[in-house]
Design an enzyme around this catalytic site. Structure first.
Site, short mmCIF file in Angstrom:
data_model
loop_
_atom_site.label_atom_id
_atom_site.label_comp_id
_atom_site.label_asym_id
_atom_site.label_seq_id
_atom_site.Cartn_x
_atom_site.Cartn_y
_atom_site.Cartn_z
N HIS A 116 42.33 49.19 35.58
CA HIS A 116 42.31 47.77 36.08
C HIS A 116 41.39 47.72 37.05
CE1 HIS A 116 44.77 49.78 39.03
NE2 HIS A 116 44.42 48.82 39.82
N HIS A 146 38.07 45.27 41.17
CA HIS A 146 39.40 45.32 40.77
C HIS A 146 39.80 44.14 40.12
CE1 HIS A 146 43.76 45.16 41.72
NE2 HIS A 146 43.57 46.47 42.31
#
Length: 162
Positions: free
Chosen positions: A68, A83
């Site tokens: 992620h 992110h």
């Protein structure tokens, strides 16, 4: 005595948008860690597509096991954290596919991580994707080059290095 005779010219680095979507100032990211610049300064994109590309030429120095988030270091020593979404670590990697590994050299625009945008919309707190310079001590100035809708690969931030 001769210190000011030859002025050092600062280097510039351009970060491109890592995905298409809506540009979001870092102060407007709905997470105090990012909006408060605790991780560093930068910008975010609320994506309209499920692929994260590299905003710079560099080396992958960190890849979270859940895919992620990713860290990239440029040859100038600037370190970036990308992110995907907010609170996506709780997805435990479901819907994320890394296309690179730690140690890989990457080029601007190269796919880094593919993700299921609909799944992120359903599960995560937000799809907003911060792009943060984590070692701001290397940065003299940061200039936002876009607002509103951005296209992947479009110049997004200009970094003036110390």
């Amino acid at each position: 005595m001769f210190k000011n005779w030859l002025k050092k010219k600062n280097k510039e680095l351009t970060l491109t948008a890592p995905m298409s979507g809506k540009g979001v100032p870092i102060a407007d990211v709905p997470d105090p860690v990012f909006s408060g610049k605790m991780m560093g300064d930068g910008m975010a994109v609320d994506p309209s597509e499920g692929i994260l590309t590299s905003p710079v030429d560099g080396e992958v120095v960190q890849l979270f096991h859940t895919a992620h988030a990713i860290g990239i270091r440029t040859k100038e020593g600037v370190e970036l954290l990308l992110h995907i979404g907010l609170e996506t670590v709780s997805m435990e990697g479901e819907g994320f596919t890394a296309r690179v590994a730690v140690g890989d050299k990457v080029k601007t625009g190269q796919p880094l991580i593919e993700f299921d945008l609909e799944k992120v919309r359903e599960i995560a707190a937000s799809t907003v994707t911060p792009v943060v310079i984590t070692n701001m001590d290397h940065v003299e100035q940061l200039e936002t080059l876009v607002s509103g809708e951005v296209q992947s690969g479009e110049p997004m931030l200009k970094v003036i290095l110390k």
